[in-house]
Design a protein around this motif. Structure first.
Motif, short mmCIF file in Angstrom:
data_model
loop_
_atom_site.label_atom_id
_atom_site.label_comp_id
_atom_site.label_asym_id
_atom_site.label_seq_id
_atom_site.Cartn_x
_atom_site.Cartn_y
_atom_site.Cartn_z
N ARG A 1 1.41 9.17 1.42
CA ARG A 1 2.19 9.26 2.65
C ARG A 1 3.52 9.96 2.44
O ARG A 1 4.02 10.65 3.34
N SER A 2 4.10 9.78 1.28
CA SER A 2 5.41 10.39 1.01
C SER A 2 5.31 11.91 1.03
O SER A 2 6.15 12.59 1.63
N ILE A 3 4.29 12.45 0.38
CA ILE A 3 4.13 13.91 0.36
C ILE A 3 3.79 14.42 1.76
O ILE A 3 4.29 15.46 2.19
N ASN A 4 2.92 13.70 2.47
CA ASN A 4 2.60 14.09 3.84
C ASN A 4 3.87 14.17 4.69
O ASN A 4 4.07 15.12 5.45
N HIS A 5 4.74 13.17 4.54
CA HIS A 5 5.98 13.15 5.32
C HIS A 5 6.90 14.29 4.89
O HIS A 5 7.60 14.87 5.74
N ALA A 6 6.91 14.62 3.60
CA ALA A 6 7.75 15.72 3.12
C ALA A 6 7.33 17.03 3.77
O ALA A 6 8.18 17.83 4.18
N VAL A 7 6.02 17.26 3.88
CA VAL A 7 5.52 18.48 4.52
C VAL A 7 5.92 18.49 6.00
O VAL A 7 6.45 19.48 6.51
N TYR A 8 5.66 17.37 6.67
CA TYR A 8 5.98 17.28 8.10
C TYR A 8 7.47 17.47 8.33
O TYR A 8 7.89 18.18 9.25
N ILE B 1 9.73 14.37 -6.27
CA ILE B 1 8.53 15.05 -5.77
C ILE B 1 8.66 15.31 -4.27
O ILE B 1 8.31 16.38 -3.77
N TYR B 2 9.17 14.30 -3.54
CA TYR B 2 9.37 14.45 -2.10
C TYR B 2 10.29 15.64 -1.81
O TYR B 2 9.98 16.50 -0.98
N ASN B 3 11.43 15.70 -2.49
CA ASN B 3 12.39 16.77 -2.26
C ASN B 3 11.81 18.13 -2.65
O ASN B 3 12.05 19.13 -1.97
N PHE B 4 11.05 18.16 -3.73
CA PHE B 4 10.45 19.41 -4.19
C PHE B 4 9.48 19.96 -3.15
O PHE B 4 9.54 21.12 -2.76
N VAL B 5 8.56 19.11 -2.69
CA VAL B 5 7.56 19.55 -1.71
C VAL B 5 8.24 20.00 -0.43
O VAL B 5 7.92 21.06 0.13
N ARG B 6 9.19 19.21 0.04
CA ARG B 6 9.89 19.55 1.29
C ARG B 6 10.61 20.89 1.17
O ARG B 6 10.52 21.74 2.07
#
Length: 609
Positions: free
Chosen positions: A261-268, A313-318
């Motif tokens: 969910r964290s990565i999904n939210h980062a993309v969104y 990871i969240y910041n990187f993906v976003r």
């Protein structure tokens, strides 16, 4: 005798199988993982009755000897790990040694396998966890495992299976995930003697086209970023092709499909206000990271993972997704219809600028701000990329430097523009119009200023280094209990924005200073409007963070309004500041800031073409 007893092995095996094998999809997943780990280059999946009657996976991997073939069906029998240290450095899809044992406990299994060294293959038949035959047979190098009558000995579990359509859909989705992650492997799916899908070995981009089609591929934007700690590549959808559902969202970690969910939210979150509320982007993201930085041993399904630096990871993906989005033109175009109506077209791709940006540091940012002679069109296409890349550097600390010197791009743009410069005109004290090389650009002055103030407010809230303009005469403001509760809740954040205030009693606030953006003489009115809008935003978007909510409210209420007349100098400053923002295309609420009318559209309207 005591009341506590050790369960018989047969019951324990069925319980364990229930954690690993939940439906035919689980069988497809586990068997394909074993085939890939065995080095297969060609994998065929055969289903009958949506997998309820038969799931068979055939591969041309390394195969097994007779001894390995027999012991492979024992619980916790695996060739993937040997020590606890191996468990912390998993580089294979399978590692628990539970899959074959769990499948065999609840089905009738027939395995044929042969290594390159053996002339004959080994045949092993198991029913309900018990071996009923071990013999020799003919079979090419590799392994074929046929799983028949799943849950034949646990009828309650079988009754919980859904319709054939539903079970096939789940099995097909599992098949597709492996086909995406391993384009170098040829995959084939046959259901009830009908060839459903066949994908020849190829590269990643072609495999996406094979699965989703050329039309879907045209809606995608490539993503690619490498660092020493983590790398990512894949595709994200253009904002205008967002959907009402979360279909076609794939995340792979070291080529293993995961749910996070964290990565999904980062993309969104990276799309910010580029997509309508309630819509979701499509994406196929491949994340590569050293296995020692991630724990996949969280759940038997291996779909959930834990990172040792979740926030990183969240910041990187976003940041990387935002950087990829910035490379494309997000300015809508206008088409004037024969009836006189106006049709707003979705954005089209920007031509890649010839010279990309390098060494994106604060000194270069200051250099950009001092440049006054480049064209508006260059700004429109290039600055979002520059500013987003700067943000990416701040977010992930180490994003790879991108190519070539900025000065040559600026010089080229100046040369194309010529010596006359660009003139702006304000119409109806509401819109700013400028001539550009490809037509006319129209800017909404209110939402443009709102975007500038929104990003400025976020920067102040994050840095907590406000600039306050002290009032000559402090103002006393009476508020309702509801507003007072809001003020007390966000007082620290208001001060970070530049408000200098004191609370007296249950309903009195004294304002000593305000941010410089607050119009003189409107301090009390604007302060109350910010509090009111903040409360409305909280009710409408409960998950909105305090900082983003306050930044939105502040920007909306302090921005230039429609109807405010601007001097040429004020217009120029507004335009310059707009294109120094990280996202000059939409306001914080999702409204477009800029639209273009192509010269071809004007020619068409006047009958020139």
């Amino acid at each position: 005798m005591g009341r506590i007893k050790i369960l018989p092995e047969e019951i324990a095996s069925k319980i364990a199988a229930g954690e690993v094998i939940q439906r035919p999809e689980s069988v497809v997943k586990e068997l394909i993982e074993n085939s890939i780990d065995a080095g297969a280059k060609n994998i065929t999946v055969i289903l009958k009755d949506a997998g309820k009657a038969l799931v068979q996976v055939i591969d041309d991997g390394c195969g097994m000897s007779e001894d390995d073939a027999v012991i492979a069906f024992e619980r916790h029998a695996t060739s993937k790990i040997e020590t606890y240290e191996d468990l912390e450095n998993i580089r294979t899809l399978g590692f628990r040694g539970e899959a074959l044992a769990s499948i065999a406990a609840v089905a009738q299994v027939e395995m044929k396998t042969r290594t390159q060294e053996d002339e004959l293959a080994t045949l092993v038949k198991i029913e309900g966890g018990k071996i009923i035959e071990i013999s020799k047979t003919s079979h090419p190098i590799g392994t074929s495992i046929a799983v028949k009558n799943l849950f034949f000995n646990t009828p309650a579990r079988r009754n919980f299976l859904k319709s054939n359509y539903t079970e096939f859909k789940h099995a097909y989705e599992a098949f597709i995930r492996f086909a995406i992650a391993y384009p170098e492997i040829s995959f084939e799916l046959i259901s009830d003697d009908e060839l459903i899908s066949k994908f020849e070995a190829t590269d990643f981009e072609t495999r996406i086209k094979q699965i989703f089609g050329d039309e879907f591929f045209k809606t995608l934007i490539p993503v690619d970023e490498k660092t020493e700690y983590v790398s990512i590549y894949g595709f994200i959808s253009k904002p205008e092709f967002s959907r009402k559902t979360k279909a076609d969202q794939f995340i792979f970690l070291n080529r293993r499909y995961i749910i996070n969910r964290s990565i999904n939210h980062a993309v969104y979150n990276a799309y910010e206000h580029l997509i309508d509320k309630g819509n979701f982007p499509s994406f196929i993201l491949m994340i590569l990271i050293d296995p020692r930085h991630v724990d996949i041993n969280v759940h038997p399904s291996k779909l959930e993972v834990k990172f040792d630096d979740e926030q990183g990871i969240y910041n990187f993906v976003r940041a990387v997704v935002k950087h990829s989005l910035s490379k494309f033109n997000l300015i809508p175009e206008i088409e004037i219809e024969p009836s006189g109506g106006i049709k707003l077209h979705p954005p089209s791709e920007i031509e890649e600028i010839k010279q990309k940006l390098i060494n994106l540091t604060e000194p270069i940012k200051e250099k950009i701000q001092k440049e006054q002679q480049y064209s508006l069109e260059f700004l429109t296409s290039s600055f979002p990329e520059a500013m987003t890349a700067i943000q990416a550097k701040e977010d992930i600390k180490k994003v790879e430097k991108i190519s070539q010197e900025i000065q040559s791009a600026i010089s080229q743009s100046v040369e194309e523009r010529g010596e006359e410069g660009i003139s702006f005109m304000q119409i109806h004290n509401k819109y700013i119009i400028a001539q550009i090389k490809t037509g006319i650009m129209i800017i909404d002055q209110h939402v443009a200023h709102e975007r500038i103030l929104y990003e400025r407010a976020l920067d102040s809230l994050n840095s907590r280094s406000p600039f306050t303009q002290q009032l000559l005469f402090p103002q006393t403001i009476e508020v309702t209990p509801a507003d007072m509760a809001v003020v007390k809740e966000i007082k620290e954040h208001l001060e970070s924005l530049g408000f200098d205030l004191r609370i007296f009693g249950k309903s009195t606030i004294i304002l000593y200073g305000v941010p410089p953006e607050v119009k003189q003489g409107s301090e009390k009115k604007i302060f109350l409007e910010i509090i009111e809008l903040y409360r409305e935003n909280s009710n409408a978007e409960p998950n909105l963070s305090v900082r983003e909510n306050l930044a939105k409210a502040f920007a909306c209420k302090t921005a230039i309004k429609a109807g405010d007349k601007l001097t040429p100098e004020e217009i120029q400053v507004l335009i310059d500041q707009l294109f120094l923002t990280r996202n000059p295309y939409v306001c914080p609420h999702g409204r477009p800031i800029i639209v273009k009318i192509p010269i071809e559209e004007l020619d068409r309207k006047f009958g020139r073409i």
